[in-house]
Design a protein around this motif. Structure first.
Motif, mmCIF file in Angstrom:
data_model
loop_
_atom_site.group_PDB
_atom_site.id
_atom_site.type_symbol
_atom_site.label_atom_id
_atom_site.label_comp_id
_atom_site.label_asym_id
_atom_site.label_seq_id
_atom_site.Cartn_x
_atom_site.Cartn_y
_atom_site.Cartn_z
ATOM 1 N N THR A 1 0.707 -1.545 -0.199
ATOM 2 C CA THR A 1 -0.316 0.447 0.088
ATOM 3 C C THR A 1 0.917 1.087 0.184
ATOM 4 O OG1 THR A 1 -0.244 -0.225 2.460
ATOM 5 C CG2 THR A 1 -1.616 -0.973 1.308
ATOM 6 N N LEU B 1 -12.856 3.126 1.257
ATOM 7 C CA LEU B 1 -12.697 3.102 -0.153
ATOM 8 C C LEU B 1 -11.102 2.811 0.579
ATOM 9 C CD1 LEU B 1 -13.827 5.985 -2.393
ATOM 10 C CD2 LEU B 1 -14.240 3.688 -2.500
ATOM 11 N N ASN B 2 -11.278 2.836 1.747
ATOM 12 C CA ASN B 2 -9.267 1.835 1.791
ATOM 13 C C ASN B 2 -8.812 0.673 1.695
ATOM 14 O OD1 ASN B 2 -7.848 1.368 4.341
ATOM 15 N ND2 ASN B 2 -6.747 3.839 3.748
ATOM 16 N N PRO B 3 -7.900 -0.031 1.027
ATOM 17 C CA PRO B 3 -7.446 -1.586 1.555
ATOM 18 C C PRO B 3 -8.034 -2.095 2.297
ATOM 19 C CG PRO B 3 -6.220 -0.106 -0.230
ATOM 20 C CD PRO B 3 -7.255 0.974 0.160
ATOM 21 N N VAL C 1 -5.656 -4.376 -5.834
ATOM 22 C CA VAL C 1 -5.457 -2.557 -5.509
ATOM 23 C C VAL C 1 -4.462 -3.331 -6.926
ATOM 24 C CG1 VAL C 1 -5.532 -0.702 -4.934
ATOM 25 C CG2 VAL C 1 -7.144 -1.697 -3.498
ATOM 26 N N ARG C 2 -3.792 -3.413 -6.324
ATOM 27 C CA ARG C 2 -2.358 -3.437 -7.171
ATOM 28 C C ARG C 2 -2.364 -3.933 -8.340
ATOM 29 N NH1 ARG C 2 -1.581 0.887 -5.355
ATOM 30 N NH2 ARG C 2 -0.562 1.327 -3.646
ATOM 31 N N PRO D 1 -7.814 -7.472 -0.585
ATOM 32 C CA PRO D 1 -7.789 -6.235 -0.667
ATOM 33 C C PRO D 1 -6.916 -5.406 -1.622
ATOM 34 C CG PRO D 1 -9.849 -6.440 1.140
ATOM 35 C CD PRO D 1 -8.677 -7.538 1.014
ATOM 36 N N ALA D 2 -6.367 -5.268 -0.485
ATOM 37 C CA ALA D 2 -4.875 -4.198 -0.617
ATOM 38 C C ALA D 2 -3.663 -4.855 -2.203
ATOM 39 C CB ALA D 2 -3.635 -4.475 -0.073
ATOM 40 N N ASN E 1 -7.475 8.506 3.435
ATOM 41 C CA ASN E 1 -8.595 8.640 1.781
ATOM 42 C C ASN E 1 -9.289 9.447 1.860
ATOM 43 O OD1 ASN E 1 -7.293 7.124 -0.318
ATOM 44 N ND2 ASN E 1 -7.823 5.535 0.302
ATOM 45 N N LYS F 1 -4.467 -3.927 -10.752
ATOM 46 C CA LYS F 1 -5.149 -3.554 -11.376
ATOM 47 C C LYS F 1 -4.160 -1.927 -11.993
ATOM 48 C CE LYS F 1 -9.753 -2.620 -9.773
ATOM 49 N NZ LYS F 1 -10.690 -1.717 -8.665
ATOM 50 N N HIS F 2 -3.055 -1.880 -11.708
ATOM 51 C CA HIS F 2 -1.469 -0.520 -11.633
ATOM 52 C C HIS F 2 -0.940 -1.962 -13.351
ATOM 53 C CE1 HIS F 2 2.418 0.300 -12.192
ATOM 54 N NE2 HIS F 2 1.805 1.900 -10.935
#
Length: 483
Positions: free
Chosen positions: A141, A303-305, A183-184, A179-180, A298, A186-187
């Motif tokens: 994160t 919305l925070n992982p 999110v990564r 979740p974290a 955030n 998607k990079h």
């Protein structure tokens, strides 16, 4: 030498030294027995330990054991290191400097957390799993300036690498991290992240397959998974009373996690509860604001992982883990909650007030520190003394030496396994139900029955062994009957 380096050096020495001093030299329950046996013979097929095998933890502990030749000290050393890294990465995630008053308060609250300390001495991977989880969460994160894009990519790769390693330490902690990781992914650099995570898995999976064999590992996985969710695992499928599960989950965090008051507990825990309630209530608004700005980072908490991961993990253990008999499943959530307590304490003493009121606020915080430390240290001291099942083991070993005849021990299979694995040579009569117990009424004398009394026979001797259930929930009270 910088002030921050000195502080972290002191914390490291304190974590290792305190956990070594509180080492336990007995097998406190069945789970601990399996990990202790793995130091001598790591064999997943023999449930040493049970699947998911925990290879990274077991091999690391075995390495320490090979060096210092005492497996109890090896587990405590690993627990001390894990506690240090738990504190270190919790502060890093929250962006708190160790040199600040808030940082020092947070270090104290996490260091003295009762459940974290107890698990640091247990022959189990939970403390190491929390440390690896938080390290992976921090690197995954981490945010920085765009000009450091390449460095950030490597940092995120470290996070994925540690996530893969985490699966070999404590598989059940993965939901908090998902979740974290999502999110990564998607990079644009997600392929590098996937490769890093795969390497983290392969470093322990390949040796595990070589040692265990594919077929044996799959069989162990299928047997343990089916048993966990349909028989002995304590999931919602086997213990479906949702209200009771919710109460036990709350108790795990409230009483086991922070040593707060519950029915029949010492009055000091009530004092601690009142003080901590005052501290948190007085700072509730600023605590929410600080959580949103510093810890979450955030505009929206949802919305925070990190926050989402904690919620996902909470749902997972509520539905899929044995929260009724094993409070240790809440361990990954405690560092985040400890930060809130630390902030509330720091906020009280840092608020500018007049002389008399300032003394009162400082007094409240000092009382909290004293009560919190007393509760934790009292539980740690109790932890060094044998649990109920360990006391029975000692009693039967002594009885075995005093008589020539072989003992006839009646117990459930799990207790039989515990005793037999620790050289209690006896004729074991396993019981799985009340009907099995009723059939024993016709047998001759010379029986030692653990757990339940025979219905139609009066025992010639009866003993009950106890330990504090907030030190270990497993079998806190065990009666023994001799016939």
């Amino acid at each position: 030498m910088t002030t921050e380096f000195r502080i972290w050096s002191i914390v490291l020495i304190s974590c290792i030294g305190s956990r070594l001093l509180s080492t336990i030299y007995y097998i406190e329950d069945l789970d601990s027995l399996r990990f202790a046996l793995s130091m001598v013979d790591y064999n997943v097929a023999k449930l040493q330990p049970h699947f998911p095998a925990y290879p990274v933890f077991c091999w690391t502990a075995k390495l320490f054991y090979a060096i210092i030749r005492r497996y109890a000290l090896a587990f405590s050393l690993l627990g001390g290191l894990s506690t240090f890294f738990t504190i270190f990465f919790t502060l890093k995630i929250a962006k708190i400097q160790s040199t600040t008053s808030l940082g020092k308060t947070a270090i104290f609250v996490i260091f003295m957390n009762p459940l974290l300390w107890l698990m640091g001495n247990r022959y189990m991977p939970d403390a190491m799993g929390v440390a690896c989880l938080l390290a992976s969460l921090y690197f995954t994160t981490l945010q920085t300036e765009s000009r450091k894009h390449d460095l950030l990519c490597y940092t995120h790769c470290i996070g994925f690498l540690l996530a893969g390693i985490l699966l070999g330490i404590r598989l059940s902690y993965l939901p908090l991290l998902v979740p974290a990781l999502f999110v990564r992914l998607k990079h644009p650099q997600r392929l590098k992240y996937i490769i890093a995570g795969g390497i983290g898995i392969l470093v322990w999976l390949i040796p595990l397959l070589w040692m265990t064999g594919w077929n044996a590992l799959i069989t162990a996985a299928q047997t343990q998974s089916q048993g966990h969710f349909s028989d002995f695992g304590g999931a919602v499928s086997t213990h479906p009373k949702l209200g009771f599960r919710l109460i036990k989950l709350f108790e795990s965090v409230w009483a086991d996690g922070f040593g707060l008051y519950w029915r029949d507990r010492h009055f000091t825990t009530a004092c601690l509860t009142i003080i901590i309630g005052i501290i948190v209530v007085l700072n509730w608004r600023t605590l929410k604001k600080w959580t949103a700005e510093k810890l979450v980072g955030n505009d929206s908490l949802f919305l925070n992982p990190v926050f989402i991961g904690c919620v996902v993990y909470l749902v997972w253990i509520f539905l899929g883990q044995n929260i009724i008999h094993k409070s240790r499943h809440v361990l990954p959530l405690l560092p985040f909650l400890a930060l809130g307590i630390a902030f509330a304490c720091n906020r009280i003493v840092g608020t500018p007030v007049n002389g008399r009121l300032r003394k009162i606020t400082w007094g409240v915080v000092i009382i909290f520190f004293l009560c919190y430390s007393y509760v934790t240290l009292n539980m740690v001291v109790q932890h060094t003394k044998p649990t109920a099942i360990a006391q029975i083991h000692e009693y039967l070993r002594d009885k075995q030496r005093e008589q020539d005849d072989k003992l006839h021990i009646v117990s459930v299979p799990l207790i039989q396994y515990y005793l037999a694995s620790q050289a209690v040579d006896a004729t074991y009569i396993p019981i799985k139900s009340e009907s099995d117990l009723a059939q024993l009424d016709e047998l001759e004398t010379g029986l030692v029955v653990i757990g339940s009394q025979l219905s139609n026979r009066k025992p010639k001797a009866e003993k009950t062994f106890y330990h504090n259930p907030y030190v270990n929930r497993m079998w806190p009270e065990l009666p023994l009957f001799e016939y």
